[in-house]
Design a protein around this motif. Structure first.
Motif, short mmCIF file in Angstrom:
data_model
loop_
_atom_site.label_atom_id
_atom_site.label_comp_id
_atom_site.label_asym_id
_atom_site.label_seq_id
_atom_site.Cartn_x
_atom_site.Cartn_y
_atom_site.Cartn_z
N ILE A 1 0.84 -1.20 0.00
CA ILE A 1 0.00 0.00 0.00
C ILE A 1 0.87 1.25 0.00
O ILE A 1 0.60 2.21 -0.74
N GLU A 2 1.94 1.25 0.80
CA GLU A 2 2.85 2.39 0.81
C GLU A 2 3.51 2.57 -0.55
O GLU A 2 3.62 3.69 -1.05
N ASP A 3 3.96 1.46 -1.15
CA ASP A 3 4.61 1.53 -2.46
C ASP A 3 3.62 2.04 -3.51
O ASP A 3 3.99 2.83 -4.38
N PHE A 4 2.37 1.59 -3.43
CA PHE A 4 1.36 2.04 -4.40
C PHE A 4 1.10 3.53 -4.21
O PHE A 4 0.96 4.27 -5.19
N GLY A 5 1.05 3.99 -2.96
CA GLY A 5 0.87 5.42 -2.70
C GLY A 5 2.03 6.22 -3.27
O GLY A 5 1.83 7.29 -3.88
N ILE B 1 1.64 6.38 -7.03
CA ILE B 1 0.65 7.37 -7.43
C ILE B 1 1.23 8.77 -7.31
O ILE B 1 1.05 9.61 -8.20
N ASP B 2 1.96 9.03 -6.20
CA ASP B 2 2.58 10.34 -6.04
C ASP B 2 3.59 10.61 -7.14
O ASP B 2 3.65 11.73 -7.68
N LEU B 3 4.40 9.61 -7.50
CA LEU B 3 5.36 9.78 -8.58
C LEU B 3 4.65 10.05 -9.91
O LEU B 3 5.09 10.88 -10.70
N THR B 4 3.55 9.34 -10.13
CA THR B 4 2.79 9.54 -11.36
C THR B 4 2.20 10.95 -11.38
O THR B 4 2.23 11.62 -12.43
N LEU B 5 1.68 11.41 -10.25
CA LEU B 5 1.16 12.77 -10.21
C LEU B 5 2.27 13.79 -10.42
O LEU B 5 2.06 14.81 -11.09
N LYS C 1 -4.39 14.53 -16.39
CA LYS C 1 -4.27 13.88 -15.08
C LYS C 1 -5.28 12.75 -14.93
O LYS C 1 -4.95 11.66 -14.48
N ILE C 2 -6.51 13.03 -15.31
CA ILE C 2 -7.57 12.01 -15.18
C ILE C 2 -7.25 10.79 -16.04
O ILE C 2 -7.35 9.65 -15.58
N ILE C 3 -6.82 11.03 -17.26
CA ILE C 3 -6.53 9.91 -18.16
C ILE C 3 -5.33 9.11 -17.66
O ILE C 3 -5.34 7.87 -17.66
N GLU C 4 -4.28 9.80 -17.19
CA GLU C 4 -3.11 9.09 -16.66
C GLU C 4 -3.48 8.26 -15.43
O GLU C 4 -3.04 7.12 -15.29
N LEU C 5 -4.28 8.82 -14.54
CA LEU C 5 -4.68 8.07 -13.33
C LEU C 5 -5.54 6.88 -13.70
O LEU C 5 -5.46 5.82 -13.08
N LYS C 6 -6.38 7.03 -14.72
CA LYS C 6 -7.19 5.90 -15.17
C LYS C 6 -6.30 4.82 -15.77
O LYS C 6 -6.52 3.63 -15.55
N ARG C 7 -5.25 5.23 -16.50
CA ARG C 7 -4.33 4.27 -17.09
C ARG C 7 -3.59 3.44 -16.04
O ARG C 7 -3.29 2.28 -16.29
N ILE C 8 -3.29 4.05 -14.90
CA ILE C 8 -2.56 3.27 -13.88
C ILE C 8 -3.50 2.39 -13.07
O ILE C 8 -3.04 1.65 -12.23
#
Length: 147
Positions: A53-57, A60-64, A101-108
């Motif tokens: 969960i920490e790694d996934f967070g 997500i932060d790196l992706t943002l 941002k929305i599309i990138e978050l959906k892709r991940i």
């Protein structure tokens, strides 16, 4: 004579009872050891889940951060090339960054609810944007060209 036979039977029953009690204790000890082993594995599993969960967070932060870097690159484009590409609408810049941002978050792999929560937007707004851009290849090409 009868008392001797009864005493022998009683002694036999006592020995048999002690044997059965000992057998049950061994079985209980084995069960307790198995439970302790299972508890240890559950603790290990729980630790792994927390790390995941920490790694996934962090992911997500790196992706943002990557998306924000893309926004910065888009913002650094000269105004004339930006106007040529997207027109003279100044709201377009903020809208495009939101769409990206929305599309990138959906892709991940985030759900609409998770995206809305992460970007502080409404779920319905995210849903509409995803539907609006689901067949639009232009935004995908813009993201690829910026990378």
């Amino acid at each position: 004579m009868l008392s001797i036979i009864l005493n022998i039977c009683g002694l036999f029953l006592i020995v048999f009872s002690i044997y059965m009690i000992n057998k049950d204790l061994k079985r209980e000890n084995t069960t307790i050891e198995e439970l302790i082993s299972i508890e240890g594995r559950i603790k290990d599993y729980y630790g792994l889940i927390e790390n995941t969960i920490e790694d996934f967070g962090e992911f997500i932060d790196l992706t943002l951060n990557k998306i924000n870097n893309i926004d910065n690159k888009v913002n650094k484009k000269s105004e004339s090339s930006y106007i040529e590409e997207f027109g003279d609408n100044t709201n377009n810049e903020n809208d495009n960054s939101l769409y990206i941002k929305i599309i990138e978050l959906k892709r991940i792999g985030l759900t609409k609810e998770e995206i809305a929560k992460k970007l502080n937007k409404g779920v319905r707004e995210v849903d509409i944007i995803l539907k609006m851009y689901s067949n639009n290849k232009k935004i995908d090409n813009n993201i690829k060209n910026i990378d």
